[in-house]
Design a protein around this motif. Structure first.
Motif, PDB file in Angstrom:
ATOM      1  N   GLU B 221      17.845  -9.453 -57.078  1.00 37.60           N
ATOM      2  CA  GLU B 221      18.745  -8.625 -57.872  1.00 37.60           C
ATOM      3  C   GLU B 221      17.977  -7.391 -58.336  1.00 37.60           C
ATOM      4  OE1 GLU B 221      20.441 -10.978 -61.004  1.00 37.60           O
ATOM      5  OE2 GLU B 221      21.840 -11.956 -59.637  1.00 37.60           O
ATOM      6  N   PRO B 222      18.656  -6.277 -58.575  1.00 40.39           N
ATOM      7  CA  PRO B 222      17.941  -5.071 -59.004  1.00 40.39           C
ATOM      8  C   PRO B 222      17.261  -5.251 -60.354  1.00 40.39           C
ATOM      9  CG  PRO B 222      20.337  -4.728 -59.061  1.00 40.39           C
ATOM     10  CD  PRO B 222      20.106  -6.052 -58.420  1.00 40.39           C
ATOM     11  N   GLY B 223      16.127  -4.613 -60.498  1.00 38.52           N
ATOM     12  CA  GLY B 223      15.449  -4.562 -61.792  1.00 38.52           C
ATOM     13  C   GLY B 223      14.837  -5.861 -62.265  1.00 38.52           C
ATOM     14  N   ALA B 224      14.727  -6.845 -61.390  1.00 43.85           N
ATOM     15  CA  ALA B 224      14.155  -8.126 -61.807  1.00 43.85           C
ATOM     16  C   ALA B 224      12.636  -8.037 -61.848  1.00 43.85           C
ATOM     17  CB  ALA B 224      14.600  -9.225 -60.842  1.00 43.85           C
ATOM     18  N   LEU B 225      12.032  -8.795 -62.741  1.00 41.07           N
ATOM     19  CA  LEU B 225      10.561  -8.906 -62.767  1.00 41.07           C
ATOM     20  C   LEU B 225      10.165  -9.986 -61.760  1.00 41.07           C
ATOM     21  CD1 LEU B 225       7.758  -8.336 -64.259  1.00 41.07           C
ATOM     22  CD2 LEU B 225       8.259 -10.432 -65.503  1.00 41.07           C
ATOM     23  N   ILE B 226       9.377  -9.585 -60.770  1.00 42.86           N
ATOM     24  CA  ILE B 226       8.948 -10.523 -59.738  1.00 42.86           C
ATOM     25  C   ILE B 226       7.442 -10.382 -59.558  1.00 42.86           C
ATOM     26  CG2 ILE B 226       9.109 -11.153 -57.292  1.00 42.86           C
ATOM     27  CD1 ILE B 226      11.950  -9.811 -57.371  1.00 42.86           C
ATOM     28  N   GLY B 227       6.718 -11.470 -59.704  1.00 42.48           N
ATOM     29  CA  GLY B 227       5.277 -11.383 -59.523  1.00 42.48           C
ATOM     30  C   GLY B 227       4.637 -12.747 -59.522  1.00 42.48           C
ATOM     31  N   ASP B 241      -3.163   0.111 -68.556  1.00 43.22           N
ATOM     32  CA  ASP B 241      -1.714  -0.028 -68.596  1.00 43.22           C
ATOM     33  C   ASP B 241      -1.173  -0.099 -67.181  1.00 43.22           C
ATOM     34  OD1 ASP B 241      -1.235  -0.275 -71.246  1.00 43.22           O
ATOM     35  OD2 ASP B 241      -1.124   1.887 -71.613  1.00 43.22           O
ATOM     36  N   LEU B 242      -0.087  -0.796 -67.032  1.00 39.53           N
ATOM     37  CA  LEU B 242       0.477  -0.963 -65.697  1.00 39.53           C
ATOM     38  C   LEU B 242       1.430   0.184 -65.383  1.00 39.53           C
ATOM     39  CD1 LEU B 242       1.171  -4.776 -66.041  1.00 39.53           C
ATOM     40  CD2 LEU B 242      -0.739  -3.671 -64.868  1.00 39.53           C
ATOM     41  N   PRO B 243       1.452   0.606 -64.117  1.00 39.81           N
ATOM     42  CA  PRO B 243       2.347   1.713 -63.765  1.00 39.81           C
ATOM     43  C   PRO B 243       3.808   1.336 -64.009  1.00 39.81           C
ATOM     44  CG  PRO B 243       1.320   0.745 -61.795  1.00 39.81           C
ATOM     45  CD  PRO B 243       0.676   0.110 -62.979  1.00 39.81           C
ATOM     46  N   LYS B 244       4.619   2.346 -64.229  1.00 44.45           N
ATOM     47  CA  LYS B 244       6.026   2.120 -64.509  1.00 44.45           C
ATOM     48  C   LYS B 244       6.686   1.466 -63.288  1.00 44.45           C
ATOM     49  CE  LYS B 244       9.781   4.547 -66.823  1.00 44.45           C
ATOM     50  NZ  LYS B 244      10.891   4.662 -65.864  1.00 44.45           N
ATOM     51  N   GLU B 250      12.336  -3.425 -57.021  1.00 49.41           N
ATOM     52  CA  GLU B 250      12.198  -2.221 -56.198  1.00 49.41           C
ATOM     53  C   GLU B 250      10.750  -2.060 -55.726  1.00 49.41           C
ATOM     54  OE1 GLU B 250      13.670  -2.492 -59.185  1.00 49.41           O
ATOM     55  OE2 GLU B 250      15.762  -2.289 -58.561  1.00 49.41           O
ATOM     56  N   PHE B 251       9.815  -2.377 -56.608  1.00 52.49           N
ATOM     57  CA  PHE B 251       8.379  -2.338 -56.296  1.00 52.49           C
ATOM     58  C   PHE B 251       8.052  -3.372 -55.217  1.00 52.49           C
ATOM     59  CE2 PHE B 251       4.257  -4.368 -57.136  1.00 52.49           C
ATOM     60  CZ  PHE B 251       3.382  -3.312 -57.279  1.00 52.49           C
ATOM     61  N   GLY B 256       7.010  -4.533 -49.300  1.00 51.64           N
ATOM     62  CA  GLY B 256       7.269  -5.301 -48.079  1.00 51.64           C
ATOM     63  C   GLY B 256       7.511  -6.784 -48.238  1.00 51.64           C
ATOM     64  N   PHE B 257       7.829  -7.230 -49.450  1.00 50.45           N
ATOM     65  CA  PHE B 257       8.005  -8.667 -49.626  1.00 50.45           C
ATOM     66  C   PHE B 257       9.461  -9.088 -49.843  1.00 50.45           C
ATOM     67  CE2 PHE B 257       3.586  -7.811 -50.358  1.00 50.45           C
ATOM     68  CZ  PHE B 257       3.010  -8.756 -49.527  1.00 50.45           C
ATOM     69  N   LEU B 258      10.365  -8.102 -49.775  1.00 48.63           N
ATOM     70  CA  LEU B 258      11.785  -8.428 -49.881  1.00 48.63           C
ATOM     71  C   LEU B 258      12.526  -7.825 -48.695  1.00 48.63           C
ATOM     72  CD1 LEU B 258      12.564  -7.612 -53.649  1.00 48.63           C
ATOM     73  CD2 LEU B 258      12.278  -9.885 -52.637  1.00 48.63           C
ATOM     74  N   ASP B 259      13.605  -8.500 -48.277  1.00 45.47           N
ATOM     75  CA  ASP B 259      14.422  -7.930 -47.201  1.00 45.47           C
ATOM     76  C   ASP B 259      15.385  -6.877 -47.740  1.00 45.47           C
ATOM     77  OD1 ASP B 259      13.852  -9.390 -44.580  1.00 45.47           O
ATOM     78  OD2 ASP B 259      13.852 -10.985 -46.072  1.00 45.47           O
ATOM     79  N   PHE B 260      15.988  -7.178 -48.855  1.00 41.31           N
ATOM     80  CA  PHE B 260      16.836  -6.171 -49.496  1.00 41.31           C
ATOM     81  C   PHE B 260      17.132  -6.566 -50.943  1.00 41.31           C
ATOM     82  CE2 PHE B 260      19.609  -9.045 -47.050  1.00 41.31           C
ATOM     83  CZ  PHE B 260      20.557  -9.442 -47.972  1.00 41.31           C
ATOM     84  N   ILE B 261      17.630  -5.568 -51.686  1.00 35.55           N
ATOM     85  CA  ILE B 261      18.042  -5.809 -53.069  1.00 35.55           C
ATOM     86  C   ILE B 261      19.559  -5.847 -53.077  1.00 35.55           C
ATOM     87  CG2 ILE B 261      18.131  -4.754 -55.376  1.00 35.55           C
ATOM     88  CD1 ILE B 261      15.272  -3.726 -54.811  1.00 35.55           C
ATOM     89  N   ILE B 262      20.092  -6.791 -53.841  1.00 34.99           N
ATOM     90  CA  ILE B 262      21.540  -6.964 -53.794  1.00 34.99           C
ATOM     91  C   ILE B 262      22.145  -6.882 -55.202  1.00 34.99           C
ATOM     92  CG2 ILE B 262      21.197  -9.480 -53.783  1.00 34.99           C
ATOM     93  CD1 ILE B 262      24.033  -7.958 -51.887  1.00 34.99           C
ATOM     94  N   ASP B 263      23.174  -6.051 -55.317  1.00 31.21           N
ATOM     95  CA  ASP B 263      23.942  -5.989 -56.556  1.00 31.21           C
ATOM     96  C   ASP B 263      24.758  -7.277 -56.654  1.00 31.21           C
ATOM     97  OD1 ASP B 263      26.270  -5.457 -58.288  1.00 31.21           O
ATOM     98  OD2 ASP B 263      25.497  -3.407 -58.336  1.00 31.21           O
ATOM     99  N   ARG B 264      24.734  -7.885 -57.811  1.00 31.73           N
ATOM    100  CA  ARG B 264      25.368  -9.194 -57.955  1.00 31.73           C
ATOM    101  C   ARG B 264      26.864  -9.167 -57.615  1.00 31.73           C
ATOM    102  NH1 ARG B 264      24.617 -11.017 -63.633  1.00 31.73           N
ATOM    103  NH2 ARG B 264      22.414 -11.344 -63.201  1.00 31.73           N
TER     104      ARG B 264
END
Lengths: 315, 280
Positions: B221-227, B241-244, B250-251, B256-264
């Motif tokens: 989903e867009p804007g999710a924190l993934i790490g 500090d971490l970059p924005k 999106e990052f 290269g670790f996602l196929d696409f971002i999907i709006d719910r």
């Protein structure tokens, strides 16, 4: 380096040395005193090391003199050729690997590597691998599979590196892929925790047909310090956290989360590298003897079944 | 004389009888947009003004994905044991009991099979409000069994992750759930059954380092924190500090670790298209 709980022993050992020096220097016979002191030291050692708290074992697993992966590899093998690089980004020096032989039989060794002095520690990144380390490990495992060589992994890490580039290059993906791929390896895989087994960073090379822990090591989902900081919101509860996490070899064996414990010499692995290496080598040889009897499909099935049976829940 | 005379002084209502304003009638997004919850629900819990994706749980995702909200839940009653008799500031067993009561959930994942636009699908969806969506034995076992169901019935598997990582209170057991779920996914892979992993806000730690990153299709989903490591830990490690936008969906896509971002709001139709493309 002397740990807090080793101090009474160290004090006595110093006294013993003084006594020996005195006997020699003044040429007097103190042999009966020396003998009784030696006995006393041995008894104290036994008592201390048999009753270590979980936190004390954690300290021992991080002892500055403790042997690291390459120390064991060079002791165990006659020939060893180190292999480098993940073929994508770089060579991660926190993860080492290569082909070596155990009494003439070729084995692929892989392990996290810590450094002995400041410069080495930096170079080895304190044994915290980046994604390229896990990918290098996987490359070597696939190579072992291709040439039909068994794999031995030596685990010793305070965790996968939590850095900026590590995230950019997919630390999570690299570890996840290793977990999945290791289940399907057609060759025998033996994993040995030789020091610290911290979380996913350890598990990333620890999916095997046999999982061993050396007696004074720890293996868990988080380090006691981080656990303390998260659950107690303070760094001061590491002893309690270590107790709660049940992270020693004995705990893990009791809970069925590892297969066997490899004993260490009195005082810890660093007290006798040769003996320790020989014991590890024997454990590897014995495991391979058992695993060789199984067909690859059977080994994979048993490997999967073993990990899939781990977990406690009520229905 | 005053029109109204206050005869009683102070607040007389006892705490037990206290009446709150109905909770969550209005929702305010981080950008300050305010939206009525009914409208939010009709919009797949996405704010129409700024496309903010509100954190939702299994109940809402099942409602969004399954046709007419019809599904068969698997292993509904499975609950956590307390294998280590773990206790930090309070015992794990009481933490579990309290959370079950508060969240009306039995653990941090629910698994179900049903139809999505007529296509059979197995969905495992995590609930963040159950101890931070943490993965312990129940999460590992339920996901494993859901994959078993996929394997047995040759049905695609969708995993919706939302988790802070492994559950500390089950220590070694939690760690091994990473192994267990990965083993099952290896079998699913071998059987050629599609696995779609949807990463939602947040997906970190041991979950990222196991099933969340193992999809044939990794989507978010867009804007999710993934790490893998949390931002605080990384900041402390590198002392900068971490970059924005670091560790945002999106990052992660960019690296290269996602196929696409999907709006719910498009989730159901896009997943259907994807599965149809695989079927045809």
């Amino acid at each position: 380096m002397v740990l807090e709980f080793e101090k009474p022993i160290a004090d006595l050992e110093q006294k013993l040395q003084e006594m020996k020096d005195l006997a020699k220097g003044r040429n007097i016979d103190l042999s009966s005193d020396i003998e009784s002191l030696e006995e006393k030291i041995l008894a104290l050692k036994k008592e201390t090391f048999e009753n270590l708290t979980r936190w004390q074992r954690v300290q021992l697993s991080r002892h500055a003199d403790r042997p690291y992966a390459l120390d064991y590899i060079y002791e165990i093998t006659n020939d060893f050729i180190e292999l480098h690089g993940d073929r994508t980004v770089k060579d991660d020096k926190a993860m080492v690997g290569g082909l070596g032989d155990i009494d003439g039989r070729t084995v692929m060794f892989i392990g996290q590597q810590k450094g002995r002095n400041t410069k080495q520690r930096q170079e080895r990144n304190f044994g915290m691998a980046n994604p390229e380390g896990y990918r290098k490990a996987l490359r070597l495992m696939k190579m072992a599979e291709k040439f039909g060589k068994p794999i031995v992994t030596l685990i010793d890490t305070p965790g996968a590196f939590p850095g900026l580039e590590a995230e950019e290059r997919g630390q999570g993906e690299a570890i996840a892929r290793n977990l999945k791929e290791m289940f399907m390896l057609k060759v025998p895989v033996i994993c040995i925790i030789i020091g610290e087994g911290a979380s996913g960073g350890a598990l990333g090379i620890a999916i095997g047909d046999r999982v061993f822990m050396l007696e004074n090591t720890w293996y868990s989902v988080i380090s006691p310090e981080s656990c303390s900081s998260i659950l107690w919101r303070s760094w001061d509860y590491k002893e309690q956290a270590a107790e709660a996490l049940k992270l020693t070899a004995k705990d893990m064996k009791q809970n069925g989360l590892i297969d066997e414990i490899i004993p260490e010499p009195l005082g810890g692995a660093h007290k006798d590298l040769k003996w320790m290496s020989k014991t590890i080598k024997e454990a590897i040889i014995q495991s391979l003897k058992e695993l060789d009897k199984l067909k690859p499909e059977k080994r994979i099935e048993q490997r999967i079944d073993k990990f899939c049976s781990m977990g406690v829940f009520v229905e | 004389m005053a029109w109204f005379k206050r005869t009683d002084k102070g607040i007389k209502t006892s705490t037990a009888e206290k009446k709150d304003t109905p909770d969550g009638l209005w929702f305010k997004t981080p950008n300050g947009n305010i939206i009525h919850t009914r409208e939010l629900k009709n919009n797949a819990y996405v704010c129409p003004d700024d496309d903010f994706h509100v954190k939702i749980g299994s109940k809402e995702y099942f409602e969004i994905l399954f046709d007419n909200n019809k599904f068969t839940e698997l292993d509904k009653d499975m609950k956590s044991g307390d294998p280590l008799k773990f206790s930090d500031t309070k015992p794990y067993s009481s933490r579990i009991t309290e959370t079950i009561k508060k969240s009306e959930l039995n653990d941090a994942v629910r698994t179900a099979h049903g139809k999505m636009n007529g296509l059979e699908i197995v969905v495992a969806c995590m609930d963040f409000n159950f101890i931070g969506g943490s993965m312990g034995s129940v999460v590992g076992e339920k996901i494993s069994r859901a994959i078993d169901y996929s394997l047995k019935n040759k049905v695609p598997f969708l995993m919706i992750s939302k988790s802070g990582g492994a559950r500390m209170m089950e220590a070694g057991f939690s760690l091994m759930q990473m192994a267990k779920t990965s083993a099952k996914l290896a079998l699913l892979d071998q059987a050629g059954i599609p696995y779609i992993s949807l990463l939602t806000d947040p997906t970190t730690g041991g979950v990222t380092a196991s099933y969340a990153m193992l999809g044939d299709f990794n989507i978010a989903e867009p804007g999710a924190l993934i790490g893998f490591a949390g931002p605080r830990v990384i900041r402390e490690t590198i002392g900068k500090d971490l970059p924005k936008g670091f560790q945002s969906s999106e990052f992660v896509l960019e690296h290269g670790f996602l196929d696409f971002i999907i709006d719910r709001r498009q989730l159901k139709s896009r997943l259907t298209t994807l599965l149809n493309l695989l079927n045809n």
